[in-house]
Design a protein around this motif. Sequence first.
Motif, PDB file in Angstrom:
ATOM      1  N   LYS A   1       5.585   2.766  38.629  1.00 16.60           N
ATOM      2  CA  LYS A   1       5.904   3.757  37.588  1.00 16.60           C
ATOM      3  C   LYS A   1       7.397   4.076  37.526  1.00 16.60           C
ATOM      4  CE  LYS A   1       1.374   5.897  37.694  1.00 16.60           C
ATOM      5  NZ  LYS A   1       0.588   7.026  38.178  1.00 16.60           N
ATOM      6  N   HIS A   2       8.161   3.572  38.467  1.00 17.50           N
ATOM      7  CA  HIS A   2       9.599   3.841  38.486  1.00 17.50           C
ATOM      8  C   HIS A   2      10.235   3.233  37.227  1.00 17.50           C
ATOM      9  CE1 HIS A   2      13.819   3.645  39.723  1.00 17.50           C
ATOM     10  NE2 HIS A   2      13.510   4.601  40.588  1.00 17.50           N
TER      11      HIS A   2
ATOM     12  N   ALA B   1       1.939   3.036  43.494  1.00 21.02           N
ATOM     13  CA  ALA B   1       1.931   3.692  42.179  1.00 21.02           C
ATOM     14  C   ALA B   1       3.320   4.207  41.825  1.00 21.02           C
ATOM     15  CB  ALA B   1       0.914   4.832  42.170  1.00 21.02           C
ATOM     16  N   TRP B   2       4.025   4.790  42.793  1.00 17.82           N
ATOM     17  CA  TRP B   2       5.381   5.268  42.540  1.00 17.82           C
ATOM     18  C   TRP B   2       6.286   4.106  42.138  1.00 17.82           C
ATOM     19  CZ3 TRP B   2       9.775   3.683  45.177  1.00 17.82           C
ATOM     20  CH2 TRP B   2      10.951   4.328  44.799  1.00 17.82           C
TER      21      TRP B   2
ATOM     22  N   GLY C   1      10.010  -0.533  38.195  1.00 17.49           N
ATOM     23  CA  GLY C   1       8.642  -0.848  37.822  1.00 17.49           C
ATOM     24  C   GLY C   1       8.431  -1.947  36.794  1.00 17.49           C
TER      25      GLY C   1
END
Length: 121
Positions: A55-56, A51-52, A60
């Motif tokens: 979402k970066h 998820a990190w 991302g």
Amino acid sequence: MHFTHKAFWFFIGVIALVLGLIGVFLPLLPTTPFLIFASACFMRASPRIHAWLIKHPYLGPPIVEWQACKTIKASIKKKAFVMIVLSFLLSIIIAPVLWVKFLLLVLAITLLYWFSTIPSS
């Protein structure tokens, strides 16, 4: 040493992520494929890191585009194509043995053909 499946995928994901991050600064290393591979590994090992990663703000978007549309941005694809050609050309020039040069040429042609089949956005 006994690894669980999650530990294995985490370890491979970290390696892919590090290679992808190195590729941001070293043009001969492709960033996007390593990030996509790291994302796939972290989906299996650590949903929180996955998820990190997606979402970066910088890392991302190419991953999300690949997961959603199975496409790579045209500008990234052009840069990767040039880097593949340059790195294989350099490797072929440096290779000391004729059969290794031939093998590298076959691998380069195969990789470029496969890469050209990936749709661009």
